[in-house]
Scaffold this motif. Structure first.
Motif, PDB file in Angstrom:
ATOM      1  N   ARG A 127       0.838  -1.204   0.000  1.00 55.56           N
ATOM      2  CA  ARG A 127       0.000   0.000   0.000  1.00 55.56           C
ATOM      3  C   ARG A 127       0.873   1.253   0.000  1.00 55.56           C
ATOM      4  NH1 ARG A 127      -2.452   0.401   6.177  1.00 55.56           N
ATOM      5  NH2 ARG A 127      -0.500   1.013   7.163  1.00 55.56           N
ATOM      6  N   ASP A 128       0.240   2.354  -0.315  1.00 56.62           N
ATOM      7  CA  ASP A 128       0.887   3.671  -0.306  1.00 56.62           C
ATOM      8  C   ASP A 128       0.928   4.167   1.135  1.00 56.62           C
ATOM      9  OD1 ASP A 128       1.602   6.355  -0.560  1.00 56.62           O
ATOM     10  OD2 ASP A 128       0.114   6.800  -2.088  1.00 56.62           O
ATOM     11  N   SER A 129       2.126   4.410   1.652  1.00 54.94           N
ATOM     12  CA  SER A 129       2.232   4.835   3.045  1.00 54.94           C
ATOM     13  C   SER A 129       1.654   6.228   3.276  1.00 54.94           C
ATOM     14  CB  SER A 129       3.687   4.786   3.519  1.00 54.94           C
ATOM     15  OG  SER A 129       4.472   5.697   2.793  1.00 54.94           O
ATOM     16  N   LYS A 130       1.553   7.027   2.228  1.00 52.97           N
ATOM     17  CA  LYS A 130       0.978   8.369   2.358  1.00 52.97           C
ATOM     18  C   LYS A 130      -0.550   8.328   2.402  1.00 52.97           C
ATOM     19  CE  LYS A 130       4.830  10.855   1.616  1.00 52.97           C
ATOM     20  NZ  LYS A 130       5.544  11.370   2.717  1.00 52.97           N
ATOM     21  N   ASP A 131      -1.144   7.203   1.962  1.00 57.89           N
ATOM     22  CA  ASP A 131      -2.599   7.046   1.927  1.00 57.89           C
ATOM     23  C   ASP A 131      -2.969   5.641   2.405  1.00 57.89           C
ATOM     24  OD1 ASP A 131      -5.290   7.403   1.460  1.00 57.89           O
ATOM     25  OD2 ASP A 131      -5.122   7.264  -0.719  1.00 57.89           O
ATOM     26  N   PRO A 132      -2.741   5.338   3.687  1.00 57.68           N
ATOM     27  CA  PRO A 132      -2.942   3.976   4.180  1.00 57.68           C
ATOM     28  C   PRO A 132      -4.380   3.465   4.087  1.00 57.68           C
ATOM     29  CG  PRO A 132      -2.531   5.483   6.002  1.00 57.68           C
ATOM     30  CD  PRO A 132      -2.291   6.251   4.735  1.00 57.68           C
ATOM     31  N   ASN A 133      -5.343   4.351   3.962  1.00 62.45           N
ATOM     32  CA  ASN A 133      -6.741   3.928   3.842  1.00 62.45           C
ATOM     33  C   ASN A 133      -7.208   3.901   2.387  1.00 62.45           C
ATOM     34  OD1 ASN A 133      -7.176   3.641   6.667  1.00 62.45           O
ATOM     35  ND2 ASN A 133      -7.241   5.860   6.820  1.00 62.45           N
ATOM     36  N   GLY A 134      -6.295   4.158   1.453  1.00 62.12           N
ATOM     37  CA  GLY A 134      -6.653   4.252   0.043  1.00 62.12           C
ATOM     38  C   GLY A 134      -6.706   2.930  -0.686  1.00 62.12           C
ATOM     39  N   GLY A 135      -6.569   1.841   0.003  1.00 60.32           N
ATOM     40  CA  GLY A 135      -6.602   0.536  -0.633  1.00 60.32           C
ATOM     41  C   GLY A 135      -5.226  -0.103  -0.671  1.00 60.32           C
ATOM     42  N   LEU A 136      -5.205  -1.340  -1.109  1.00 58.81           N
ATOM     43  CA  LEU A 136      -3.949  -2.064  -1.152  1.00 58.81           C
ATOM     44  C   LEU A 136      -3.956  -3.059  -2.296  1.00 58.81           C
ATOM     45  CD1 LEU A 136      -4.273  -5.220   0.143  1.00 58.81           C
ATOM     46  CD2 LEU A 136      -4.719  -3.840   2.151  1.00 58.81           C
ATOM     47  N   LEU A 137      -2.779  -3.474  -2.658  1.00 54.62           N
ATOM     48  CA  LEU A 137      -2.596  -4.531  -3.641  1.00 54.62           C
ATOM     49  C   LEU A 137      -2.301  -5.794  -2.859  1.00 54.62           C
ATOM     50  CD1 LEU A 137      -2.196  -5.420  -6.607  1.00 54.62           C
ATOM     51  CD2 LEU A 137       0.197  -4.746  -6.363  1.00 54.62           C
ATOM     52  N   ASP A 138      -3.094  -6.819  -3.057  1.00 52.52           N
ATOM     53  CA  ASP A 138      -2.960  -8.085  -2.343  1.00 52.52           C
ATOM     54  C   ASP A 138      -2.394  -9.118  -3.319  1.00 52.52           C
ATOM     55  OD1 ASP A 138      -3.271 -10.433  -0.895  1.00 52.52           O
ATOM     56  OD2 ASP A 138      -5.374 -10.092  -0.416  1.00 52.52           O
ATOM     57  N   VAL A 139      -1.176  -9.600  -3.052  1.00 51.50           N
ATOM     58  CA  VAL A 139      -0.535 -10.582  -3.924  1.00 51.50           C
ATOM     59  C   VAL A 139      -0.134 -11.806  -3.116  1.00 51.50           C
ATOM     60  CG1 VAL A 139       0.309  -8.840  -5.549  1.00 51.50           C
ATOM     61  CG2 VAL A 139       1.762  -9.546  -3.665  1.00 51.50           C
ATOM     62  N   SER A 140       0.029 -12.921  -3.803  1.00 56.78           N
ATOM     63  CA  SER A 140       0.479 -14.130  -3.106  1.00 56.78           C
ATOM     64  C   SER A 140       1.957 -13.966  -2.728  1.00 56.78           C
ATOM     65  CB  SER A 140       0.312 -15.355  -4.011  1.00 56.78           C
ATOM     66  OG  SER A 140       1.259 -15.326  -5.068  1.00 56.78           O
ATOM     67  N   SER A 141       2.408 -14.792  -1.809  1.00 58.07           N
ATOM     68  CA  SER A 141       3.816 -14.754  -1.400  1.00 58.07           C
ATOM     69  C   SER A 141       4.731 -15.049  -2.587  1.00 58.07           C
ATOM     70  CB  SER A 141       4.073 -15.759  -0.278  1.00 58.07           C
ATOM     71  OG  SER A 141       3.313 -15.411   0.855  1.00 58.07           O
ATOM     72  N   THR A 142       4.308 -15.944  -3.463  1.00 54.60           N
ATOM     73  CA  THR A 142       5.092 -16.289  -4.659  1.00 54.60           C
ATOM     74  C   THR A 142       5.185 -15.097  -5.598  1.00 54.60           C
ATOM     75  OG1 THR A 142       4.400 -18.595  -4.481  1.00 54.60           O
ATOM     76  CG2 THR A 142       5.249 -17.877  -6.618  1.00 54.60           C
ATOM     77  N   GLU A 143       4.059 -14.413  -5.803  1.00 53.80           N
ATOM     78  CA  GLU A 143       4.064 -13.229  -6.669  1.00 53.80           C
ATOM     79  C   GLU A 143       4.923 -12.116  -6.083  1.00 53.80           C
ATOM     80  OE1 GLU A 143      -0.357 -13.425  -8.711  1.00 53.80           O
ATOM     81  OE2 GLU A 143      -0.194 -12.844  -6.598  1.00 53.80           O
ATOM     82  N   PHE A 144       4.864 -11.952  -4.771  1.00 55.10           N
ATOM     83  CA  PHE A 144       5.663 -10.917  -4.126  1.00 55.10           C
ATOM     84  C   PHE A 144       7.153 -11.220  -4.262  1.00 55.10           C
ATOM     85  CE2 PHE A 144       7.679  -8.843  -0.444  1.00 55.10           C
ATOM     86  CZ  PHE A 144       7.320  -7.531  -0.710  1.00 55.10           C
ATOM     87  N   ALA A 145       7.530 -12.468  -4.068  1.00 55.43           N
ATOM     88  CA  ALA A 145       8.938 -12.857  -4.214  1.00 55.43           C
ATOM     89  C   ALA A 145       9.419 -12.601  -5.643  1.00 55.43           C
ATOM     90  CB  ALA A 145       9.125 -14.323  -3.842  1.00 55.43           C
ATOM     91  N   ALA A 146       8.572 -12.882  -6.629  1.00 58.16           N
ATOM     92  CA  ALA A 146       8.931 -12.624  -8.026  1.00 58.16           C
ATOM     93  C   ALA A 146       9.086 -11.127  -8.274  1.00 58.16           C
ATOM     94  CB  ALA A 146       7.882 -13.219  -8.958  1.00 58.16           C
ATOM     95  N   LEU A 147       8.194 -10.321  -7.701  1.00 63.08           N
ATOM     96  CA  LEU A 147       8.275  -8.867  -7.835  1.00 63.08           C
ATOM     97  C   LEU A 147       9.576  -8.343  -7.227  1.00 63.08           C
ATOM     98  CD1 LEU A 147       7.099  -6.057  -8.489  1.00 63.08           C
ATOM     99  CD2 LEU A 147       5.928  -6.163  -6.266  1.00 63.08           C
ATOM    100  N   VAL A 148       9.898  -8.770  -6.033  1.00 62.63           N
ATOM    101  CA  VAL A 148      11.133  -8.331  -5.372  1.00 62.63           C
ATOM    102  C   VAL A 148      12.347  -8.748  -6.203  1.00 62.63           C
ATOM    103  CG1 VAL A 148      12.587  -8.644  -3.326  1.00 62.63           C
ATOM    104  CG2 VAL A 148      10.138  -8.251  -3.059  1.00 62.63           C
ATOM    105  N   GLY A 149      12.323  -9.948  -6.753  1.00 61.89           N
ATOM    106  CA  GLY A 149      13.416 -10.410  -7.596  1.00 61.89           C
ATOM    107  C   GLY A 149      13.606  -9.530  -8.819  1.00 61.89           C
ATOM    108  N   ARG A 150      12.507  -9.149  -9.465  1.00 56.11           N
ATOM    109  CA  ARG A 150      12.587  -8.280 -10.646  1.00 56.11           C
ATOM    110  C   ARG A 150      13.084  -6.892 -10.269  1.00 56.11           C
ATOM    111  NH1 ARG A 150       8.069  -8.136 -14.703  1.00 56.11           N
ATOM    112  NH2 ARG A 150       9.829  -7.431 -15.928  1.00 56.11           N
ATOM    113  N   ILE A 151      12.670  -6.404  -9.109  1.00 57.13           N
ATOM    114  CA  ILE A 151      13.147  -5.091  -8.650  1.00 57.13           C
ATOM    115  C   ILE A 151      14.649  -5.141  -8.408  1.00 57.13           C
ATOM    116  CG2 ILE A 151      13.069  -3.457  -6.715  1.00 57.13           C
ATOM    117  CD1 ILE A 151      10.031  -4.163  -6.517  1.00 57.13           C
TER     118      ILE A 151
END
Length: 64
Positions: free
Chosen positions: A32-56
């Motif tokens: 989520r955006d730390s400047k807008d914590p009530n503005g919603g969030l992106l919910d991803v699986s642990s596998t998807e998050f690990a892939a995202l971090v790897g690409r970053i």
């Protein structure tokens, strides 16, 4: 389940305009955006998050 959000170490200081937080959810990882914590969030699986971090880390998503 209470989510403990933590700010990305790459987000910079409190005046940085591009700040994100991550938190462990029952369904995976929330992003989520730390400047807008009530503005919603992106919910991803642990596998998807690990892939995202790897690409970053590879620089595959750099804008510059």
């Amino acid at each position: 389940m209470t989510t403990n959000w933590r700010k990305s170490s790459y987000s910079g200081n409190s005046t940085d305009e591009m700040c994100v937080e991550v938190g462990e959810l029952a369904s995976g990882v929330g992003i989520r955006d730390s400047k807008d914590p009530n503005g919603g969030l992106l919910d991803v699986s642990s596998t998807e998050f690990a892939a995202l971090v790897g690409r970053i880390k590879q620089g595959a998503l750099d804008l510059a």
